[in-house]
Design an enzyme around this catalytic site. Structure first.
Site, PDB file in Angstrom:
ATOM      1  N   CYS A  84      48.698  37.570  52.411  1.00  0.00           N
ATOM      2  CA  CYS A  84      48.913  38.417  53.592  1.00  0.00           C
ATOM      3  C   CYS A  84      49.666  39.721  53.263  1.00  0.00           C
ATOM      4  O   CYS A  84      49.421  40.761  53.883  1.00  0.00           O
ATOM      5  CB  CYS A  84      49.687  37.661  54.668  1.00  0.00           C
ATOM      6  SG  CYS A  84      49.186  35.948  54.884  1.00  0.00           S
ATOM      7  N   CYS A  87      48.224  43.375  52.803  1.00  0.00           N
ATOM      8  CA  CYS A  87      47.880  44.206  53.966  1.00  0.00           C
ATOM      9  C   CYS A  87      49.066  44.416  54.908  1.00  0.00           C
ATOM     10  O   CYS A  87      49.232  45.487  55.473  1.00  0.00           O
ATOM     11  CB  CYS A  87      46.768  43.554  54.791  1.00  0.00           C
ATOM     12  SG  CYS A  87      45.162  43.661  54.029  1.00  0.00           S
ATOM     13  N   HIS A  88      49.846  43.346  55.113  1.00  0.00           N
ATOM     14  CA  HIS A  88      50.884  43.424  56.158  1.00  0.00           C
ATOM     15  C   HIS A  88      52.249  43.834  55.609  1.00  0.00           C
ATOM     16  O   HIS A  88      53.184  44.033  56.395  1.00  0.00           O
ATOM     17  CB  HIS A  88      50.990  42.084  56.892  1.00  0.00           C
ATOM     18  CG  HIS A  88      49.738  41.716  57.616  1.00  0.00           C
ATOM     19  ND1 HIS A  88      49.351  42.329  58.781  1.00  0.00           N
ATOM     20  CD2 HIS A  88      48.749  40.834  57.321  1.00  0.00           C
ATOM     21  CE1 HIS A  88      48.180  41.823  59.183  1.00  0.00           C
ATOM     22  NE2 HIS A  88      47.801  40.917  58.308  1.00  0.00           N
ATOM     23  N   MET A 125      40.943  41.450  59.920  1.00  0.00           N
ATOM     24  CA  MET A 125      41.732  40.259  59.600  1.00  0.00           C
ATOM     25  C   MET A 125      40.769  39.108  59.282  1.00  0.00           C
ATOM     26  O   MET A 125      39.920  38.775  60.110  1.00  0.00           O
ATOM     27  CB  MET A 125      42.612  39.911  60.804  1.00  0.00           C
ATOM     28  CG  MET A 125      43.222  38.542  60.742  1.00  0.00           C
ATOM     29  SD  MET A 125      44.719  38.503  59.739  1.00  0.00           S
ATOM     30  CE  MET A 125      45.283  36.839  60.134  1.00  0.00           C
ATOM     31  N   HIS A 364      45.032  55.044  45.660  1.00  0.00           N
ATOM     32  CA  HIS A 364      44.874  53.868  44.792  1.00  0.00           C
ATOM     33  C   HIS A 364      44.610  54.281  43.347  1.00  0.00           C
ATOM     34  O   HIS A 364      45.532  54.475  42.591  1.00  0.00           O
ATOM     35  CB  HIS A 364      43.777  52.956  45.346  1.00  0.00           C
ATOM     36  CG  HIS A 364      43.735  51.616  44.673  1.00  0.00           C
ATOM     37  ND1 HIS A 364      44.691  50.666  44.865  1.00  0.00           N
ATOM     38  CD2 HIS A 364      42.853  51.080  43.792  1.00  0.00           C
ATOM     39  CE1 HIS A 364      44.422  49.585  44.134  1.00  0.00           C
ATOM     40  NE2 HIS A 364      43.302  49.821  43.472  1.00  0.00           N
ATOM     41  N   HIS A 407      36.240  53.428  45.080  1.00  0.00           N
ATOM     42  CA  HIS A 407      37.032  52.746  44.037  1.00  0.00           C
ATOM     43  C   HIS A 407      36.523  53.261  42.685  1.00  0.00           C
ATOM     44  O   HIS A 407      35.619  52.672  42.092  1.00  0.00           O
ATOM     45  CB  HIS A 407      36.879  51.226  44.151  1.00  0.00           C
ATOM     46  CG  HIS A 407      37.871  50.485  43.304  1.00  0.00           C
ATOM     47  ND1 HIS A 407      37.754  50.370  41.934  1.00  0.00           N
ATOM     48  CD2 HIS A 407      39.019  49.842  43.628  1.00  0.00           C
ATOM     49  CE1 HIS A 407      38.787  49.668  41.469  1.00  0.00           C
ATOM     50  NE2 HIS A 407      39.566  49.336  42.488  1.00  0.00           N
TER      51      HIS A 407
HETATM   52 FE1  DHE Z   1      43.366  46.821  39.433  1.00  0.00          FE
HETATM   53  C1  DHE Z   1      43.438  49.858  37.755  1.00  0.00           C
HETATM   54  C2  DHE Z   1      45.745  47.967  41.567  1.00  0.00           C
HETATM   55  C3  DHE Z   1      42.883  44.070  41.401  1.00  0.00           C
HETATM   56  C4  DHE Z   1      41.173  45.574  37.144  1.00  0.00           C
HETATM   57  N1  DHE Z   1      44.330  48.613  39.670  1.00  0.00           N
HETATM   58  C5  DHE Z   1      44.229  49.729  38.862  1.00  0.00           C
HETATM   59  C6  DHE Z   1      45.148  50.724  39.331  1.00  0.00           C
HETATM   60  C7  DHE Z   1      45.811  50.191  40.403  1.00  0.00           C
HETATM   61  C8  DHE Z   1      45.299  48.860  40.609  1.00  0.00           C
HETATM   62  C9  DHE Z   1      46.892  50.855  41.227  1.00  0.00           C
HETATM   63  C10 DHE Z   1      45.334  52.106  38.723  1.00  0.00           C
HETATM   64  C11 DHE Z   1      46.288  52.022  37.571  1.00  0.00           C
HETATM   65  C12 DHE Z   1      46.493  53.370  36.881  1.00  0.00           C
HETATM   66  O1  DHE Z   1      45.493  54.054  36.609  1.00  0.00           O
HETATM   67  O2  DHE Z   1      47.640  53.733  36.625  1.00  0.00           O
HETATM   68  N2  DHE Z   1      44.150  46.146  41.187  1.00  0.00           N
HETATM   69  C13 DHE Z   1      45.118  46.776  41.890  1.00  0.00           C
HETATM   70  C14 DHE Z   1      45.437  46.011  43.087  1.00  0.00           C
HETATM   71  O3  DHE Z   1      46.367  46.242  43.893  1.00  0.00           O
HETATM   72  C15 DHE Z   1      44.400  44.980  43.225  1.00  0.00           C
HETATM   73  C16 DHE Z   1      43.404  45.482  44.280  1.00  0.00           C
HETATM   74  C17 DHE Z   1      44.865  43.631  43.720  1.00  0.00           C
HETATM   75  C18 DHE Z   1      45.972  42.972  42.937  1.00  0.00           C
HETATM   76  O4  DHE Z   1      46.539  41.997  43.470  1.00  0.00           O
HETATM   77  O5  DHE Z   1      46.291  43.377  41.837  1.00  0.00           O
HETATM   78  C19 DHE Z   1      43.760  45.025  41.835  1.00  0.00           C
HETATM   79  N3  DHE Z   1      42.242  45.115  39.278  1.00  0.00           N
HETATM   80  C20 DHE Z   1      42.201  44.128  40.184  1.00  0.00           C
HETATM   81  C21 DHE Z   1      41.334  43.048  39.753  1.00  0.00           C
HETATM   82  O6  DHE Z   1      41.128  41.943  40.352  1.00  0.00           O
HETATM   83  C22 DHE Z   1      40.666  43.502  38.515  1.00  0.00           C
HETATM   84  C23 DHE Z   1      39.184  43.763  38.820  1.00  0.00           C
HETATM   85  C24 DHE Z   1      40.716  42.507  37.359  1.00  0.00           C
HETATM   86  C25 DHE Z   1      42.064  42.324  36.724  1.00  0.00           C
HETATM   87  O7  DHE Z   1      42.139  42.300  35.518  1.00  0.00           O
HETATM   88  O8  DHE Z   1      43.038  42.191  37.439  1.00  0.00           O
HETATM   89  C26 DHE Z   1      41.397  44.810  38.256  1.00  0.00           C
HETATM   90  N4  DHE Z   1      42.458  47.578  37.758  1.00  0.00           N
HETATM   91  C27 DHE Z   1      41.632  46.871  36.940  1.00  0.00           C
HETATM   92  C28 DHE Z   1      41.278  47.704  35.805  1.00  0.00           C
HETATM   93  C29 DHE Z   1      41.914  48.940  35.985  1.00  0.00           C
HETATM   94  C30 DHE Z   1      42.653  48.836  37.220  1.00  0.00           C
HETATM   95  C31 DHE Z   1      40.345  47.287  34.665  1.00  0.00           C
HETATM   96  C32 DHE Z   1      41.884  50.166  35.052  1.00  0.00           C
HETATM   97  C33 DHE Z   1      40.573  50.863  35.121  1.00  0.00           C
HETATM   98  C34 DHE Z   1      40.499  52.020  34.177  1.00  0.00           C
HETATM   99  O9  DHE Z   1      39.371  52.335  33.755  1.00  0.00           O
HETATM  100  O10 DHE Z   1      41.520  52.637  33.845  1.00  0.00           O
END
Ligand code: DHE
Length: 584
Positions: A84, A87-88, A125, A364, A407
């Site tokens: 939760c 989002c919240h 939600m 993001h 994204h």
């Molecule tokens: Fe990420 C980048 C946040 C879930 C794989 N992810 C980022 C960035 C942020 C972010 C803020 C940018 C960082 C930067 O450039 O400084 N990610 C989040 C979340 O908040 C989210 C949605 C949920 C969470 O609870 O974390 C989330 N992310 C994921 C995944 O489930 C992914 C698909 C698989 C994993 O490994 O966690 C994932 N995020 C990635 C990857 C990047 C990324 C591979 C960097 C991409 C790139 O090319 O630089």
């Protein structure tokens, strides 16, 4: 093998796909009221798992408080942070979701809350009860939990950071030259998400050189400007710094920068290479500048403050992407809930100068254009991209991408046959890919506008990728509920983009990996240094086989499959050269 897939316009996703971002095994039974508006983008919200593990006590009781045992409160708190809080908000003051402070929840009452959690709402939600994600007892417990005050997680300032900071190999004890025969610039740091590790894989031989323990639910890697040091951050906010010059590359320093974090970067401006690292946290809402040799924490700055437009106070604005400028000694820090882009001048850390740019809420991820001058970042829940001129330090544009929940990852830069240099982003909520003109000098009419919209395999895309030497644009769709789509990658021929509706070919990556068990998802293409191969992760459940599939960029044929029992839940891949030089 490749084939064409008929083009579909908008494809909203079932809420089940959302859970899959974090738990690829669970596909809850669906019994959804038809009017629910929860799609992939609504569900792709942070799961604050580390915060959920903290031990909490029931805050001071008030008259009329519902009955709750300490263990129920603890369990409810864990569920709240995992499902939760994204989002919240941690303090329940609201983010993309509504505020759930007790003045509001008590007004609505237990039955309203229970039904809301059970059935969800058209505004996004999820229907936690009828989807089977939460049992009836859990829904009841969550409704009672929301009638009690939230337990505020602890702050994490300098004393906590210093207590967690370890220099494992002091700079004086490190090698003075590279002690291995690894071609460092063509090394890939591969996130092994659920193992809390990264694998360092050689780009030419595909050999796993070493596996390094990092933080919990490890997230991303970034590389120092020289290419010598690799920085990895876990969701538990643990930063691990790896020296790639060691005989076997391994950790030389580590630190925790908070309780929940996602981003890390290093200084890249000429004269400041390898000098500083910076990490941003989701909780507490803050960033910290650290010494680039040792990770010693030097300066912590809170991001709490006013939302850019309404100018009301937000208590927990999370730090999303961070990028190092190539034009100035600055870090570009994106603050999600206040919608501010901060340009942090690291040339004088004692007298820190910060330029605060008003952009848009829910910033993001993003990346630079091909010249490295403009930074494009998605305000994903607003369907927009903000463009910052890192040379002048101003907001150049704020535009709608035309799709639902952009994204981009770091995005993809290429020269469009009609519109010149463009930057691409795909979308979580539909199958569109927006191409944005990035050449204000050569193509002023197209600059910072969507010059073309492509239609890819379906919604649920997270990353696009190309390379300066490539003739292709790759688009994944790991969160699409259709296994055939989430197991494939769409490839557009850049030369065909002069047509009105360019077709794509679909590469059956999971089929190529030869993995029969589970429903693995194909995620994040990353090129090798030369730009003739692109690697995709085949991301399966932690107890099932995963793989990395290497595609020949010229022929679009399978070149190699990397399989190893140690490759547990591979997701992000970071080629050392492309990451340090911002080639994408
Ligand atoms: Fe990420 C980048 C946040 C879930 C794989 N992810 C980022 C960035 C942020 C972010 C803020 C940018 C960082 C930067 O450039 O400084 N990610 C989040 C979340 O908040 C989210 C949605 C949920 C969470 O609870 O974390 C989330 N992310 C994921 C995944 O489930 C992914 C698909 C698989 C994993 O490994 O966690 C994932 N995020 C990635 C990857 C990047 C990324 C591979 C960097 C991409 C790139 O090319 O630089």
């Amino acid at each position: 093998m490749k084939f064409l897939r008929p083009k579909s316009k908008t494809l909203l996703l079932a809420s089940a796909a959302m859970a899959l971002a974090f738990n690829v095994q669970s596909l809850p039974a669906q019994e959804k009221p038809a009017d629910h508006g929860d799609d992939a983008s609504a569900a792709y919200q942070p799961s604050m798992t580390t915060l959920g593990q903290l031990q909490v006590e029931i805050p001071g009781r008030k008259p009329g408080d519902p009955v709750m045992t300490p263990s129920e409160y603890q369990n409810a708190n864990t569920i709240y942070f995992e499902r939760c809080a994204g989002c919240h908000g941690v303090l329940r003051k609201g983010a993309t979701g509504k505020a759930l402070t007790t003045d509001i929840t008590r007004e609505n009452g237990f039955e309203y809350l229970r039904d809301f959690i059970t059935y969800g709402s058209p505004a996004g939600m999820p229907n936690w009860g009828t989807s089977g994600d939460l049992t009836e007892d859990e829904v009841d417990m969550m409704a009672r939990y929301l009638l009690l005050d939230p337990a505020a997680p602890p702050e994490f300032g300098m004393p906590e950071m210093r207590a967690s900071w370890k220099v494992i190999v002091a700079p004086a004890d490190r090698p003075t030259k590279k002690m291995n025969d690894i071609d460092i610039d063509n090394l890939f740091s591969v996130t092994l998400r659920d193992a809390g590790q990264v694998a360092l894989i050689d780009g030419a031989s595909y050999e796993i050189k070493t596996i390094i323990d990092t933080g919990y639910a490890v997230h991303i890697s970034r590389i120092s400007a020289s290419g010598r040091y690799l920085f990895v951050i876990g969701r538990d906010a643990k930063v691990v710094m790896v020296d790639l010059w060691m005989e076997t590359p391994g950790p030389v320093a580590e630190i925790k920068v908070g309780t929940e974090a996602r981003s890390i970067e290093t200084s890249k401006f000429e004269g400041w290479e390898d000098k500083y690292a910076i990490a941003g946290a989701y909780w507490p809402p803050q960033y910290v500048i650290m010494d680039g040799d040792t990770l010693e924490p030097l300066k912590i700055e809170s991001t709490r403050g006013m939302i850019y437009d309404e100018q009301t106070y937000h208590p927990e604005p999370r730090v999303a992407s961070i990028l190092a400028s190539h034009f100035k000694p600055e870090f570009i820090v994106n603050v999600k809930e206040t919608g501010k882009i901060l340009l942090i001048d690291y040339s004088d850390v004692k007298n820190l100068a910060v330029t605060e740019i008003e952009a848009e809420r829910f910033l993001h991820d993003g990346g630079l254009d091909s010249t490295g001058r403009y930074f494009l970042v998605a305000a994903n829940a607003r369907g927009k991209v903000a463009v910052v001129d890192t040379k002048e330090g101003v907001l150049t544009a704020l535009l709608e991408t035309g799709g639902q929940t952009p994204h981009p990852g770091r995005g993809a830069n290429f020269v469009h046959p009609t519109y010149g240099p463009v930057w691409a982003t795909s979308h979580l909520g539909d199958d569109t890919v927006a191409l944005i003109g990035t050449d204000p000098e050569g193509h002023p009419d197209q600059a910072w506008t969507v010059v073309q919209q492509l239609y890819s395999m379906g919604g649920g895309s997270l990353f696009v990728k190309t390379h300066p030497t490539s003739a292709h644009l790759y688009v994944d769709a790991p969160l699409n509920p259709d296994a055939e789509i989430s197991g494939s990658v769409a490839v557009f021929n850049i030369a065909d983009m002069s047509q009105d509706e360019p077709e794509f070919v679909e590469l059956p990556i999971v089929e190529w990996a030869g993995i029969a068990e589970g429903q693995p998802r194909v995620v994040q293409g990353e090129f090798n240094q030369q730009g003739n191969e692109v690697w995709f992760s085949v991301w399966n459940a932690a107890d099932l086989e995963s793989a990395i599939v290497v595609v020949d960029d010229k022929t679009l044929e399978l070149k190699h499959v990397i399989k190893d029992p140690r490759l547990i839940t591979p997701t992000g891949k970071f080629n050392v050269y492309n990451t340090r030089a911002d080639v994408y």
